[in-house]
Each structure stands twice: as C-alpha cells, then as structure tokens.
Design an enzyme around this catalytic site. Structure first.
Site, PDB file in Angstrom:
ATOM      1  CB  CYS A   2       7.954  -5.795   5.008  1.00 50.41           C
ATOM      2  SG  CYS A   2       8.900  -6.925   6.068  1.00 50.41           S
ATOM      3  CD  GLU A 104       9.007   0.440   8.108  1.00 51.22           C
ATOM      4  OE1 GLU A 104       9.980   1.105   7.674  1.00 51.22           O
ATOM      5  OE2 GLU A 104       8.387  -0.396   7.422  1.00 51.22           O
TER       6      GLU A 104
END
Length: 221
Positions: A2, A104
């Site tokens: 992340c 992402e």
C-alpha cells in the site's frame, strides 16, 4: 503493498465512526495520501482511544538515521512478529490508520494502470498499523507503517499484495490496551476475514503525490 490512499470524510464523521471523544487537531482530508506525509491514526493510550497524526514511514526507536522511514512504509504481516524492526511493536504499539480507499497499480502491456479500491459495504475503514517513537538529539518523530498480506482473490488480478483492512468489529481489539505477544498479534491478523472490495480505473494524474484534488478519484471514461 500500500503506497497511496485517500481520506475524504469530514472530521465529525471520523469521530463518530471510531468513537473518538476529542477533536482532531489540524485535520485535513486528502485525495492522495503519500509516504512521508503525516497520516491520521488512532491509538489506545491505556485509558481511551486518541486520534492524531503519525508520519508514514516507520523509523524504529533504535534507528541511527530517520531516512530509513522511506523504506518502511509497509510491513509484511507474515513476518512482522519475527523481524527486529516490528516484533516489539506487534506486542505494544499497534494502531489504526484511517482511510476510505487506496490506490494500486495494475501492470498491463508494460504499463501501469492506477485503480482506486474501496470497500463494498462501508466508506470509512482502518488499516492495521504499527507505530513507534524515535528521538535523536533534539529531534522527535512519531511514525507508522501499514501491515500487508498476500492478495485475496479480488486483489490478485491487480497486485500480489494488499493492505490489511480491519473488519469493523475487530478495530478496537487490534489497539486494545495491554500487551499481547508478537505471535498472538500475528495469529489475530491471520484470523481476519477480508471485506468485499470494488475498484475502478483512475487517471495517471494520481501518480504524482503533488496532485491532491478530485481529479485523483475521477473514474476514467
């Protein structure tokens, strides 16, 4: 992993969602939270939950140089209970890192397509995090890292890793006062179910951490 996320909720919404009694000093929403920035986190001080800011990128208390934080924005949950940088924190310094989506990048034909990923059934949520306090000379830092795990079925099509998003009914248990062993904290994380996720493509505008407005989350036509 992340490496970028959002937090767009207003302050009152956050206080109500996480049961915080005190206002959040200098709260600012963000369309593009990035490593090295101060991020909103929640800890339990032994008496109550408190919300405040930690710098994203863990600097362990024993580190010689604060620059190590840029290499430690994430911690692998599978090994955090064994690694010197995280083991002590798994026992005593667990935190919630507040978000409402994360980004992402999916590889396709040699390029990376950014995607915004949200929970299907609630807006606000918390990543499982670890924090620490670092001091050297007259400098003091409070920093954090986001715990990650292998991607679930949904995320595998996008990336092989994902942040640990705590189920709503497990948030307080993650930061509850008192010490767990690092292994107990690890087993707690492995017992968690992953909430349903949804995703959509956004423009490469989000790639630059300097960009922080609603164009970051605008769906690609």
């Amino acid at each position: 992993m992340c490496g970028r996320y959002t937090l767009l909720a207003d302050e009152l919404e956050i206080l109500q969602e996480f049961g915080i009694d005190q206002p959040i000093d200098d709260y600012q929403p963000s369309y593009n939270v990035a490593p090295g920035q101060n991020v909103l986190a929640i800890i339990h001080d032994g008496k109550q939950k408190r919300a405040g800011y930690l710098r994203w990128g863990l600097v362990p208390s024993w580190a010689n140089d604060a620059k190590i934080g840029y290499k430690m924005i994430n911690a692998r949950s599978e090994t955090a209970h064994e690694k010197p940088s995280f083991k002590r924190l798994m026992a005593r310094k667990r935190c919630l890192i507040v978000a409402d989506s994360f980004y992402e990048w999916k590889r396709h034909d040699g390029e990376k397509q950014p995607k915004r990923i949200q929970l299907g059934d609630r807006e606000l949520f918390a990543f499982a995090g670890l924090w620490d306090k670092w001091e050297q000379d007259d400098k003091k830092l409070f920093t954090c890292t986001i715990l990650t795990k292998a991607a679930n079925d949904f995320m595998q099509a996008i990336h092989h890793r994902m942040p640990i998003i705590l189920p709503k009914d497990k948030e307080d248990a993650w930061i509850e006062a008192g010490s767990q062993s690092p292994t107990e904290a690890y087993h707690f994380l492995t017992s968690l179910e992953t909430d349903d996720l949804q995703a959509y493509d956004v423009a490469s505008y989000v790639n630059s951490a300097k960009n922080n407005d609603d164009m970051c989350i605008a769906p690609l036509a």
